[in-house]
Scaffold this motif. Structure first.
Motif, PDB file in Angstrom:
ATOM      1  N   GLY A 151       0.783  -1.233   0.000  1.00  0.00           N
ATOM      2  CA  GLY A 151       0.000   0.000   0.000  1.00  0.00           C
ATOM      3  C   GLY A 151       0.812   1.280   0.000  1.00  0.00           C
ATOM      4  N   SER A 152       2.138   1.169   0.050  1.00  0.00           N
ATOM      5  CA  SER A 152       2.959   2.362   0.251  1.00  0.00           C
ATOM      6  C   SER A 152       2.947   3.343  -0.909  1.00  0.00           C
ATOM      7  N   THR A 153       2.828   2.858  -2.157  1.00  0.00           N
ATOM      8  CA  THR A 153       2.829   3.800  -3.277  1.00  0.00           C
ATOM      9  C   THR A 153       1.537   4.604  -3.323  1.00  0.00           C
ATOM     10  N   VAL A 154       0.542   4.179  -2.589  1.00  0.00           N
ATOM     11  CA  VAL A 154      -0.722   4.910  -2.505  1.00  0.00           C
ATOM     12  C   VAL A 154      -0.774   5.747  -1.221  1.00  0.00           C
ATOM     13  N   ARG A 155      -0.435   5.133  -0.095  1.00  0.00           N
ATOM     14  CA  ARG A 155      -0.654   5.779   1.201  1.00  0.00           C
ATOM     15  C   ARG A 155       0.425   6.775   1.605  1.00  0.00           C
ATOM     16  N   LEU A 156       1.679   6.448   1.318  1.00  0.00           N
ATOM     17  CA  LEU A 156       2.756   7.219   1.924  1.00  0.00           C
ATOM     18  C   LEU A 156       2.689   8.691   1.554  1.00  0.00           C
ATOM     19  N   ALA A 157       2.432   8.995   0.275  1.00  0.00           N
ATOM     20  CA  ALA A 157       2.375  10.394  -0.158  1.00  0.00           C
ATOM     21  C   ALA A 157       1.132  11.112   0.358  1.00  0.00           C
ATOM     22  N   ARG A 158       0.195  10.366   0.911  1.00  0.00           N
ATOM     23  CA  ARG A 158      -0.977  10.983   1.542  1.00  0.00           C
ATOM     24  C   ARG A 158      -0.736  11.238   3.027  1.00  0.00           C
ATOM     25  N   PRO A 161       4.854  14.539   3.123  1.00  0.00           N
ATOM     26  CA  PRO A 161       5.026  15.280   1.865  1.00  0.00           C
ATOM     27  C   PRO A 161       5.525  14.372   0.739  1.00  0.00           C
ATOM     28  N   ARG A 162       5.036  14.611  -0.457  1.00  0.00           N
ATOM     29  CA  ARG A 162       5.338  13.733  -1.594  1.00  0.00           C
ATOM     30  C   ARG A 162       6.826  13.603  -1.855  1.00  0.00           C
ATOM     31  N   THR A 163       7.581  14.696  -1.709  1.00  0.00           N
ATOM     32  CA  THR A 163       9.006  14.603  -1.978  1.00  0.00           C
ATOM     33  C   THR A 163       9.683  13.608  -1.034  1.00  0.00           C
ATOM     34  N   LEU A 166       8.503   9.956  -2.041  1.00  0.00           N
ATOM     35  CA  LEU A 166       9.198   9.438  -3.223  1.00  0.00           C
ATOM     36  C   LEU A 166      10.656   9.113  -2.919  1.00  0.00           C
ATOM     37  N   GLU A 167      11.291   9.929  -2.103  1.00  0.00           N
ATOM     38  CA  GLU A 167      12.672   9.620  -1.735  1.00  0.00           C
ATOM     39  C   GLU A 167      12.744   8.296  -0.983  1.00  0.00           C
ATOM     40  N   MET A 168      11.834   8.094  -0.030  1.00  0.00           N
ATOM     41  CA  MET A 168      11.831   6.837   0.717  1.00  0.00           C
ATOM     42  C   MET A 168      11.556   5.651  -0.194  1.00  0.00           C
ATOM     43  N   LEU A 169      10.603   5.805  -1.099  1.00  0.00           N
ATOM     44  CA  LEU A 169      10.221   4.710  -1.992  1.00  0.00           C
ATOM     45  C   LEU A 169      11.292   4.397  -3.028  1.00  0.00           C
ATOM     46  N   LEU A 170      11.945   5.421  -3.566  1.00  0.00           N
ATOM     47  CA  LEU A 170      12.839   5.229  -4.709  1.00  0.00           C
ATOM     48  C   LEU A 170      14.299   4.984  -4.330  1.00  0.00           C
TER      49      LEU A 170
END
Length: 267
Positions: A151-158, A161-163, A166-170
């Protein structure tokens, strides 16, 4: 009370404490753990005497994610005798990880040590988060050529902050507790070994409030998260107005006037 060999269940007053209990593997997810989590959330939803849930881990760790060694070795995970539960409910593991289930009671995470990969994904399904100073967070999936499908690509940026999301995910890099607090992933950082104590203190504050009000407030926050302001305000009234007609609301006002603690009866 339920539980499995990898998930212990305890009642502390009106709080249900679920402990991931596989410290020799830094509480890596297993079938017994997932089944225990699923059953713990179900118990909390069904038992009106439970006002809140605390999720924590044993042995100085929260959760290090999926058991990749076991998956690579034999294509499965420990606790194969629980396979029948997964066969009966193919969605059980997603409910256990709070991807496809939101408990109606507040869930407070008490994190010590590693809370990475699947651990950080489960964390995003909790409501209030406390971390020890040495806790470590991160979504390491991309480092293994995997996808954080909890669920992280959906929930985390909600949630942050998106920046930062994305840093955590990428990057797949680890985050300290202080950094996790700074970006808003956790709300409290406390001395190591005291996260559970602080989580129980917060739970006690929640438990002292009107349970119908608490559950309605939690539901409203999530229901309105992706609505426009006008839609959200309309939804809030639909959730909120009925609370004022409850006996608990009358008791809250009466107790205030009488300068005594309220006695809520979920009515």
């Amino acid at each position: 009370m339920g539980g499995t060999e990898h998930l212990t269940v305890e009642r502390v007053g009106a709080t249900l404490v679920l402990t991931l209990n596989r410290p020799e593997a830094r509480n890596a997810l297993s079938l017994p753990m997932l089944v225990g989590l699923h059953d713990g959330w179900t118990e909390a939803d069904r038992d009106d005497e439970i006002r809140s849930v605390v999720l924590t881990g044993a042995g100085g760790a929260f959760c290090s994610g999926m058991d990749l060694k076991a998956l690579a070795a034999d294509g499965g995970m420990a606790g194969q005798r629980y396979r029948e539960r997964l066969t009966a409910d193919p969605d059980l593991h997603w409910k256990a990880m709070l991807r496809h289930h939101r408990p109606r009671k507040p869930v407070i995470a008490a994190v010590e040590g590693p809370c990475v990969a699947g651990g950080t994904e489960i964390l995003q399904g909790t409501d209030i988060r406390v971390a020890g100073e040495s806790a470590v967070f991160g979504l390491f999936e991309v480092r293994r050529g995997l996808f954080p499908i909890g669920g992280s690509t959906v929930r985390l940026a909600r949630q942050i902050p998106r920046t930062h999301a994305l840093e955590m995910l990428l990057t797949g890099r680890p985050y300290t507790a202080a950094e996790a607090e700074r970006i808003g992933l956790v709300g409290h950082v406390v001395p190591d070994g005291t996260a559970l104590d602080r989580a129980l203190e917060i739970a006690a504050l929640v438990n002292a409030n009107g349970p119908l009000a608490v559950e309605a407030v939690k539901a409203s926050v999530y229901e309105t998260a992706e609505l426009t302001e006008a839609e959200g305000l309309k939804s809030e009234l639909e959730r909120g107005w009925p609370v004022f007609a409850t006996a608990d609301a009358k008791e809250g006002a009466k107790a205030f006037g009488e300068k005594r603690p309220p006695v809520y009866r979920r009515a």
